[in-house]
Design an enzyme around this catalytic site. Structure first.
Site, mmCIF file in Angstrom:
data_model
loop_
_atom_site.group_PDB
_atom_site.id
_atom_site.type_symbol
_atom_site.label_atom_id
_atom_site.label_comp_id
_atom_site.label_asym_id
_atom_site.label_seq_id
_atom_site.Cartn_x
_atom_site.Cartn_y
_atom_site.Cartn_z
ATOM 1 N N ASP A 22 -2.939 -17.898 0.336
ATOM 2 C CA ASP A 22 -3.957 -18.542 -0.517
ATOM 3 C C ASP A 22 -4.629 -19.690 0.240
ATOM 4 O O ASP A 22 -5.854 -19.848 0.220
ATOM 5 C CB ASP A 22 -3.348 -19.022 -1.839
ATOM 6 N N ASP A 48 -12.272 -9.181 4.195
ATOM 7 C CA ASP A 48 -13.539 -9.178 3.452
ATOM 8 C C ASP A 48 -14.125 -10.582 3.424
ATOM 9 O O ASP A 48 -15.334 -10.788 3.574
ATOM 10 C CB ASP A 48 -13.335 -8.707 2.001
ATOM 11 N N ASP A 70 -6.412 -7.076 3.826
ATOM 12 C CA ASP A 70 -7.543 -6.450 3.148
ATOM 13 C C ASP A 70 -8.442 -7.534 2.544
ATOM 14 O O ASP A 70 -9.661 -7.544 2.737
ATOM 15 C CB ASP A 70 -7.010 -5.512 2.058
ATOM 16 N N TYR A 126 0.826 -1.214 0.000
ATOM 17 C CA TYR A 126 0.000 0.000 0.000
ATOM 18 C C TYR A 126 0.860 1.264 0.000
ATOM 19 O O TYR A 126 0.426 2.297 -0.498
ATOM 20 C CB TYR A 126 -0.913 0.022 1.227
ATOM 21 N N LYS A 185 3.167 -15.136 2.099
ATOM 22 C CA LYS A 185 3.482 -16.007 0.962
ATOM 23 C C LYS A 185 4.994 -16.203 0.949
ATOM 24 O O LYS A 185 5.696 -15.763 0.020
ATOM 25 C CB LYS A 185 2.999 -15.363 -0.349
HETATM 26 C C1 IPM Z 1 -10.511 -1.330 3.666
HETATM 27 C C2 IPM Z 1 -10.755 -0.689 2.328
HETATM 28 C C3 IPM Z 1 -9.618 0.271 2.027
HETATM 29 C C4 IPM Z 1 -8.362 -0.536 1.894
HETATM 30 C C5 IPM Z 1 -9.837 1.185 0.820
HETATM 31 C C6 IPM Z 1 -11.124 1.975 0.913
HETATM 32 C C7 IPM Z 1 -8.672 2.125 0.617
HETATM 33 O O1 IPM Z 1 -10.919 -1.669 1.363
HETATM 34 O O2 IPM Z 1 -10.367 -0.592 4.661
HETATM 35 O O3 IPM Z 1 -10.489 -2.557 3.745
HETATM 36 O O4 IPM Z 1 -8.055 -1.086 0.822
HETATM 37 O O5 IPM Z 1 -7.644 -0.635 2.888
HETATM 38 MG MG MG Z 2 -10.963 -3.664 2.107
#
Ligand code: IPM
Ligand code: MG
Length: 367
Positions: free
Chosen positions: A227, A255, A251, A143, A194
Protein backbone atom coordinates in the site's frame (compact mmCIF):
# COMPACT_ATOMS: atom_id res chain seq x y z
CA UNK A 1 22.24 -12.17 -39.33
CA UNK A 2 19.83 -14.73 -40.77
CA UNK A 3 17.89 -16.65 -38.20
CA UNK A 4 15.56 -19.59 -38.22
CA UNK A 5 14.06 -18.71 -34.89
CA UNK A 6 10.40 -19.52 -34.42
CA UNK A 7 7.93 -16.83 -33.44
CA UNK A 8 4.37 -17.56 -32.48
CA UNK A 9 2.03 -14.60 -32.88
CA UNK A 10 -1.14 -14.55 -30.81
CA UNK A 11 -2.88 -11.29 -31.68
CA UNK A 12 -5.98 -12.07 -29.60
CA UNK A 13 -9.02 -9.84 -29.26
CA UNK A 14 -10.08 -6.19 -29.40
CA UNK A 15 -7.23 -3.92 -30.45
CA UNK A 16 -4.79 -6.90 -30.32
CA UNK A 17 -4.90 -7.65 -34.08
CA UNK A 18 -4.55 -3.96 -35.00
CA UNK A 19 -1.50 -3.29 -32.88
CA UNK A 20 0.04 -6.63 -33.89
CA UNK A 21 -0.34 -5.70 -37.57
CA UNK A 22 2.01 -2.77 -36.89
CA UNK A 23 4.48 -5.05 -35.08
CA UNK A 24 4.50 -7.27 -38.15
CA UNK A 25 5.38 -4.32 -40.37
CA UNK A 26 8.42 -3.56 -38.25
CA UNK A 27 9.42 -7.24 -38.41
CA UNK A 28 8.97 -7.15 -42.19
CA UNK A 29 11.31 -4.20 -42.38
CA UNK A 30 14.00 -6.16 -40.53
CA UNK A 31 13.43 -9.17 -42.80
CA UNK A 32 13.80 -7.10 -45.96
CA UNK A 33 16.59 -4.80 -44.90
CA UNK A 34 18.67 -6.63 -42.34
CA UNK A 35 18.26 -10.26 -43.35
CA UNK A 36 16.78 -10.76 -39.92
CA UNK A 37 13.78 -12.93 -40.38
CA UNK A 38 11.85 -15.24 -38.17
CA UNK A 39 9.66 -18.24 -38.96
CA UNK A 40 6.37 -16.76 -37.82
CA UNK A 41 3.10 -18.48 -37.32
CA UNK A 42 -0.25 -17.08 -36.15
CA UNK A 43 -2.63 -18.74 -33.71
CA UNK A 44 -5.77 -17.76 -31.82
CA UNK A 45 -6.01 -16.96 -28.13
CA UNK A 46 -8.85 -15.58 -26.01
CA UNK A 47 -12.34 -14.76 -27.24
CA UNK A 48 -11.52 -15.35 -30.91
CA UNK A 49 -10.39 -18.87 -30.02
CA UNK A 50 -13.56 -19.46 -27.99
CA UNK A 51 -15.64 -18.42 -30.99
CA UNK A 52 -13.80 -20.76 -33.35
CA UNK A 53 -12.80 -23.70 -31.14
CA UNK A 54 -14.88 -23.36 -27.98
CA UNK A 55 -11.81 -22.89 -25.75
CA UNK A 56 -9.61 -19.83 -25.06
CA UNK A 57 -6.47 -21.71 -26.10
CA UNK A 58 -6.34 -25.04 -27.95
CA UNK A 59 -3.84 -27.73 -27.00
CA UNK A 60 -2.36 -27.36 -30.48
CA UNK A 61 -1.76 -23.63 -29.95
CA UNK A 62 -0.32 -24.35 -26.50
CA UNK A 63 2.07 -26.90 -28.02
CA UNK A 64 3.25 -24.36 -30.58
CA UNK A 65 3.89 -21.83 -27.82
CA UNK A 66 5.99 -24.40 -25.96
CA UNK A 67 8.15 -24.96 -29.05
CA UNK A 68 8.49 -21.32 -30.10
CA UNK A 69 11.64 -19.33 -29.39
CA UNK A 70 9.37 -16.44 -28.47
CA UNK A 71 5.67 -15.68 -28.35
CA UNK A 72 4.22 -12.27 -29.20
CA UNK A 73 0.78 -11.62 -27.75
CA UNK A 74 -1.68 -8.79 -28.36
CA UNK A 75 -4.50 -8.77 -25.80
CA UNK A 76 -7.37 -11.02 -24.73
CA UNK A 77 -10.93 -10.55 -23.52
CA UNK A 78 -13.96 -8.38 -24.16
CA UNK A 79 -17.58 -7.80 -23.13
CA UNK A 80 -18.82 -10.49 -25.50
CA UNK A 81 -17.25 -13.20 -23.32
CA UNK A 82 -17.61 -11.59 -19.89
CA UNK A 83 -20.50 -13.76 -18.78
CA UNK A 84 -18.92 -17.11 -19.58
CA UNK A 85 -18.18 -19.43 -16.68
CA UNK A 86 -14.89 -18.55 -15.07
CA UNK A 87 -12.90 -21.50 -16.42
CA UNK A 88 -13.89 -20.67 -20.02
CA UNK A 89 -13.09 -16.97 -20.04
CA UNK A 90 -10.62 -15.56 -22.60
CA UNK A 91 -8.20 -14.61 -19.79
CA UNK A 92 -7.74 -18.32 -18.97
CA UNK A 93 -5.89 -18.68 -22.28
CA UNK A 94 -3.31 -16.12 -21.23
CA UNK A 95 -3.03 -17.57 -17.73
CA UNK A 96 -2.48 -21.05 -19.18
CA UNK A 97 0.32 -19.75 -21.39
CA UNK A 98 2.01 -18.12 -18.40
CA UNK A 99 1.60 -21.19 -16.20
CA UNK A 100 2.45 -23.97 -18.67
CA UNK A 101 5.45 -22.08 -20.07
CA UNK A 102 6.51 -21.32 -16.47
CA UNK A 103 6.98 -17.63 -17.21
CA UNK A 104 7.61 -16.62 -13.62
CA UNK A 105 9.45 -13.35 -14.27
CA UNK A 106 7.35 -10.55 -15.71
CA UNK A 107 9.37 -7.46 -16.58
CA UNK A 108 7.28 -4.30 -16.84
CA UNK A 109 9.50 -1.30 -17.47
CA UNK A 110 7.94 2.11 -16.92
CA UNK A 111 9.91 4.58 -18.93
CA UNK A 112 8.92 8.17 -19.57
CA UNK A 113 9.85 9.37 -23.02
CA UNK A 114 10.90 13.04 -22.95
CA UNK A 115 8.23 14.01 -25.45
CA UNK A 116 5.53 12.50 -23.24
CA UNK A 117 6.47 13.94 -19.86
CA UNK A 118 3.50 16.30 -20.13
CA UNK A 119 1.06 13.50 -21.01
CA UNK A 120 1.34 12.03 -17.53
CA UNK A 121 -1.32 12.91 -15.01
CA UNK A 122 1.55 13.78 -12.67
CA UNK A 123 3.63 16.96 -12.82
CA UNK A 124 6.43 16.93 -15.38
CA UNK A 125 9.21 17.26 -12.81
CA UNK A 126 8.01 14.15 -10.98
CA UNK A 127 8.11 11.92 -14.06
CA UNK A 128 10.60 13.44 -16.54
CA UNK A 129 13.44 10.97 -17.05
CA UNK A 130 11.67 8.23 -15.07
CA UNK A 131 13.02 4.74 -15.73
CA UNK A 132 11.84 2.04 -13.36
CA UNK A 133 11.42 -1.69 -13.75
CA UNK A 134 8.58 -3.53 -12.09
CA UNK A 135 9.34 -7.21 -11.80
CA UNK A 136 6.12 -9.09 -11.16
CA UNK A 137 6.06 -12.75 -10.10
CA UNK A 138 3.75 -14.30 -12.68
CA UNK A 139 3.05 -17.97 -12.03
CA UNK A 140 2.26 -18.12 -8.32
CA UNK A 141 0.38 -16.36 -5.57
CA UNK A 142 -3.35 -15.85 -5.40
CA UNK A 143 -3.74 -16.17 -9.19
CA UNK A 144 -3.02 -19.89 -9.03
CA UNK A 145 -3.19 -20.90 -5.36
CA UNK A 146 -5.56 -23.56 -4.11
CA UNK A 147 -8.01 -24.08 -2.59
CA UNK A 148 -10.02 -21.79 -4.78
CA UNK A 149 -13.62 -21.65 -5.89
CA UNK A 150 -17.12 -20.65 -4.87
CA UNK A 151 -18.99 -22.94 -2.52
CA UNK A 152 -22.38 -22.98 -0.87
CA UNK A 153 -22.39 -23.27 2.90
CA UNK A 154 -24.92 -25.36 4.88
CA UNK A 155 -26.82 -22.18 5.77
CA UNK A 156 -27.25 -21.38 2.09
CA UNK A 157 -24.73 -18.56 2.09
CA UNK A 158 -22.07 -18.68 -0.60
CA UNK A 159 -18.32 -18.34 -0.01
CA UNK A 160 -15.64 -17.36 -2.53
CA UNK A 161 -12.13 -18.62 -1.81
CA UNK A 162 -8.67 -17.85 -3.16
CA UNK A 163 -5.34 -18.68 -1.63
CA UNK A 164 -2.22 -16.57 -1.55
CA UNK A 165 0.67 -19.02 -1.47
CA UNK A 166 4.41 -18.81 -2.15
CA UNK A 167 7.22 -21.29 -1.68
CA UNK A 168 10.87 -20.51 -1.01
CA UNK A 169 11.98 -21.47 -4.51
CA UNK A 170 9.29 -19.34 -6.15
CA UNK A 171 10.42 -16.31 -4.17
CA UNK A 172 14.14 -16.90 -4.59
CA UNK A 173 14.07 -17.36 -8.37
CA UNK A 174 12.21 -14.10 -8.99
CA UNK A 175 14.31 -12.21 -6.42
CA UNK A 176 17.42 -13.44 -8.22
CA UNK A 177 16.14 -11.96 -11.49
CA UNK A 178 15.50 -8.68 -9.65
CA UNK A 179 19.06 -8.47 -8.30
CA UNK A 180 20.55 -9.38 -11.69
CA UNK A 181 18.44 -6.71 -13.41
CA UNK A 182 19.41 -4.12 -10.80
CA UNK A 183 23.12 -4.76 -11.36
CA UNK A 184 22.67 -3.71 -15.00
CA UNK A 185 20.64 -0.62 -14.04
CA UNK A 186 20.63 1.57 -10.94
CA UNK A 187 21.71 -1.24 -8.56
CA UNK A 188 18.67 -0.84 -6.26
CA UNK A 189 15.92 -3.34 -5.48
CA UNK A 190 12.77 -2.56 -3.52
CA UNK A 191 10.94 -5.72 -2.47
CA UNK A 192 7.20 -5.24 -1.94
CA UNK A 193 4.70 -7.32 0.07
CA UNK A 194 2.32 -7.03 3.02
CA UNK A 195 4.45 -8.70 5.69
CA UNK A 196 2.45 -6.74 8.27
CA UNK A 197 -0.68 -8.80 7.60
CA UNK A 198 0.25 -11.84 5.50
CA UNK A 199 2.45 -14.84 6.32
CA UNK A 200 3.28 -15.23 2.63
CA UNK A 201 4.62 -11.68 2.88
CA UNK A 202 6.73 -12.53 5.92
CA UNK A 203 8.27 -15.45 4.04
CA UNK A 204 8.78 -13.27 0.97
CA UNK A 205 10.70 -10.70 3.01
CA UNK A 206 12.83 -13.32 4.78
CA UNK A 207 13.79 -15.13 1.58
CA UNK A 208 14.64 -11.95 -0.32
CA UNK A 209 16.73 -10.79 2.64
CA UNK A 210 18.71 -14.02 2.90
CA UNK A 211 19.38 -14.23 -0.84
CA UNK A 212 20.59 -10.64 -0.71
CA UNK A 213 22.89 -11.40 2.18
CA UNK A 214 24.28 -14.56 0.59
CA UNK A 215 24.85 -13.40 -2.98
CA UNK A 216 23.88 -9.82 -3.75
CA UNK A 217 25.33 -7.68 -0.97
CA UNK A 218 26.57 -5.19 -3.59
CA UNK A 219 22.96 -4.31 -4.54
CA UNK A 220 21.03 -1.85 -2.37
CA UNK A 221 17.94 -3.60 -0.99
CA UNK A 222 14.90 -2.04 0.67
CA UNK A 223 11.49 -3.41 1.65
CA UNK A 224 8.11 -1.73 1.40
CA UNK A 225 4.52 -2.61 2.12
CA UNK A 226 2.43 -2.73 -1.03
CA UNK A 227 0.00 0.00 0.00
CA UNK A 228 2.87 2.35 0.79
CA UNK A 229 4.49 1.44 -2.53
CA UNK A 230 1.34 2.47 -4.41
CA UNK A 231 1.46 5.79 -2.61
CA UNK A 232 5.21 6.29 -3.15
CA UNK A 233 4.83 5.52 -6.86
CA UNK A 234 2.61 8.55 -7.33
CA UNK A 235 4.41 10.69 -4.72
CA UNK A 236 8.04 10.27 -5.74
CA UNK A 237 8.38 7.62 -8.48
CA UNK A 238 12.04 8.35 -9.21
CA UNK A 239 13.08 6.90 -5.83
CA UNK A 240 12.70 3.42 -7.40
CA UNK A 241 14.94 1.42 -9.68
CA UNK A 242 13.75 -2.23 -9.64
CA UNK A 243 10.59 -3.17 -7.74
CA UNK A 244 10.09 -6.90 -7.17
CA UNK A 245 6.71 -8.09 -6.01
CA UNK A 246 4.14 -10.87 -6.16
CA UNK A 247 1.59 -11.62 -8.85
CA UNK A 248 -1.37 -9.63 -7.52
CA UNK A 249 0.50 -6.62 -6.15
CA UNK A 250 2.53 -6.57 -9.39
CA UNK A 251 -0.68 -6.47 -11.41
CA UNK A 252 -1.89 -3.40 -9.50
CA UNK A 253 1.41 -1.57 -9.16
CA UNK A 254 2.30 -1.99 -12.83
CA UNK A 255 -0.96 -0.38 -13.93
CA UNK A 256 -0.21 2.44 -11.55
CA UNK A 257 3.34 2.82 -12.89
CA UNK A 258 2.04 2.69 -16.44
CA UNK A 259 0.01 5.82 -15.90
CA UNK A 260 3.14 7.68 -14.82
CA UNK A 261 4.37 7.25 -18.39
CA UNK A 262 1.33 9.01 -19.83
CA UNK A 263 -0.69 6.05 -21.01
CA UNK A 264 -1.17 2.34 -20.63
CA UNK A 265 -0.69 2.41 -24.41
CA UNK A 266 3.05 2.91 -23.93
CA UNK A 267 3.95 0.03 -21.64
CA UNK A 268 5.62 -3.13 -22.95
CA UNK A 269 6.33 -6.31 -21.02
CA UNK A 270 8.42 -9.46 -21.17
CA UNK A 271 7.51 -12.68 -19.38
CA UNK A 272 10.46 -15.01 -19.01
CA UNK A 273 11.05 -18.55 -17.82
CA UNK A 274 14.22 -20.03 -16.37
CA UNK A 275 17.11 -20.61 -18.81
CA UNK A 276 17.59 -24.27 -19.79
CA UNK A 277 20.97 -26.03 -20.11
CA UNK A 278 21.62 -24.27 -23.44
CA UNK A 279 20.75 -20.85 -22.00
CA UNK A 280 17.49 -20.68 -23.94
CA UNK A 281 14.45 -19.47 -22.00
CA UNK A 282 10.78 -19.57 -22.86
CA UNK A 283 9.43 -16.09 -23.35
CA UNK A 284 6.26 -14.20 -24.11
CA UNK A 285 6.07 -10.51 -24.94
CA UNK A 286 2.90 -8.47 -24.64
CA UNK A 287 1.78 -4.90 -24.17
CA UNK A 288 0.42 -4.23 -20.67
CA UNK A 289 -2.74 -2.63 -22.08
CA UNK A 290 -5.89 -4.66 -22.59
CA UNK A 291 -8.22 -5.14 -25.53
CA UNK A 292 -9.84 -1.66 -25.29
CA UNK A 293 -13.14 -2.87 -26.82
CA UNK A 294 -14.48 0.70 -27.02
CA UNK A 295 -11.91 1.67 -29.66
CA UNK A 296 -11.29 -1.74 -31.26
CA UNK A 297 -11.40 -1.85 -35.04
CA UNK A 298 -11.40 1.93 -35.38
CA UNK A 299 -7.72 2.54 -36.11
CA UNK A 300 -7.42 4.50 -32.85
CA UNK A 301 -5.25 2.20 -30.71
CA UNK A 302 -1.68 3.05 -29.77
CA UNK A 303 0.62 0.37 -31.27
CA UNK A 304 3.75 1.59 -29.44
CA UNK A 305 3.47 -0.73 -26.41
CA UNK A 306 3.21 -3.73 -28.73
CA UNK A 307 6.14 -2.49 -30.84
CA UNK A 308 8.22 -1.87 -27.70
CA UNK A 309 7.32 -5.39 -26.49
CA UNK A 310 8.73 -6.77 -29.74
CA UNK A 311 11.88 -4.70 -29.07
CA UNK A 312 12.14 -6.37 -25.66
CA UNK A 313 11.99 -9.70 -27.50
CA UNK A 314 14.93 -8.70 -29.70
CA UNK A 315 16.89 -7.89 -26.53
CA UNK A 316 15.92 -10.61 -24.08
CA UNK A 317 15.31 -13.60 -26.38
CA UNK A 318 17.76 -12.92 -29.17
CA UNK A 319 20.43 -10.63 -27.70
CA UNK A 320 20.05 -8.20 -30.60
CA UNK A 321 21.04 -5.02 -28.78
CA UNK A 322 21.59 -2.93 -31.89
CA UNK A 323 18.21 -3.79 -33.39
CA UNK A 324 16.51 -3.17 -30.04
CA UNK A 325 18.10 0.28 -29.84
CA UNK A 326 16.98 0.96 -33.39
CA UNK A 327 13.33 0.25 -32.59
CA UNK A 328 13.40 2.19 -29.32
CA UNK A 329 15.09 5.14 -31.01
CA UNK A 330 12.44 5.05 -33.74
CA UNK A 331 9.66 5.26 -31.15
CA UNK A 332 11.44 8.14 -29.43
CA UNK A 333 11.76 9.89 -32.78
CA UNK A 334 8.12 9.65 -33.86
CA UNK A 335 7.10 10.99 -30.46
CA UNK A 336 9.63 13.83 -30.73
CA UNK A 337 8.20 14.61 -34.17
CA UNK A 338 4.84 15.16 -32.50
CA UNK A 339 2.87 12.15 -33.69
CA UNK A 340 0.27 11.04 -31.17
CA UNK A 341 -2.51 8.50 -30.99
CA UNK A 342 -5.60 9.62 -29.06
CA UNK A 343 -4.48 8.19 -25.70
CA UNK A 344 -1.36 10.40 -25.59
CA UNK A 345 -2.68 13.34 -27.58
CA UNK A 346 -1.62 16.84 -26.53
CA UNK A 347 -2.50 20.11 -28.21
CA UNK A 348 0.07 21.16 -30.78
CA UNK A 349 0.71 17.54 -31.76
CA UNK A 350 -0.52 15.65 -34.79
CA UNK A 351 -3.23 13.09 -34.12
CA UNK A 352 -2.65 9.85 -36.01
CA UNK A 353 -4.28 6.44 -36.15
CA UNK A 354 -2.81 3.02 -35.41
CA UNK A 355 -1.69 2.42 -38.97
CA UNK A 356 -0.10 5.80 -39.48
CA UNK A 357 1.78 5.47 -36.20
CA UNK A 358 3.06 2.05 -37.33
CA UNK A 359 4.13 3.46 -40.70
CA UNK A 360 5.95 6.31 -38.98
CA UNK A 361 7.86 3.88 -36.76
CA UNK A 362 8.89 1.81 -39.79
CA UNK A 363 10.09 4.97 -41.51
CA UNK A 364 12.05 5.99 -38.43
CA UNK A 365 13.59 2.52 -37.98
CA UNK A 366 15.32 3.11 -41.30
CA UNK A 367 17.24 5.78 -39.41
C1 IPM B 1 -2.25 -8.15 -16.89
C2 IPM B 1 -3.73 -8.38 -17.00
C3 IPM B 1 -4.03 -9.84 -16.71
C4 IPM B 1 -3.65 -10.12 -15.29
C5 IPM B 1 -5.45 -10.29 -17.02
C6 IPM B 1 -5.87 -9.98 -18.45
C7 IPM B 1 -5.65 -11.76 -16.74
O1 IPM B 1 -4.40 -7.51 -16.15
O2 IPM B 1 -1.49 -8.84 -17.60
O3 IPM B 1 -1.83 -7.29 -16.12
O4 IPM B 1 -4.44 -9.88 -14.35
O5 IPM B 1 -2.54 -10.59 -15.07
MG1 MG C 1 -3.17 -6.07 -15.18
Amino acid sequence: MPTNKKLLILAGDGIGPEVMAQVKRVLEWFAKNQALSFDTEDELVGGCSIDKHGVPLTDAAMAKAMKADAVLLGAVGGPKWDNLPFAQKPERGLLRLRKDMELFANLRPALVFDALADASSLKRELVAGLDIMILRELTGGVYFGSPRGIETLPNGERRGINTQVYTTSEIVRVARVAFELARKRGNKVCSVEKANVMESGVLWREEVTSLHKAEYGDVELSHMYADNCAMQLVRQPKQFDVIVTDNLFGDLLSDCAAMLTGSLGMLPSASLGAPDATGRRKALYEPVHGTAPDIAGKDLANPLAAILSMAMMLRYSFGLAEQTDRVEAAVRRVLAEGLRTGDIFQSGCRRVGTREMGEAVVAAVRG
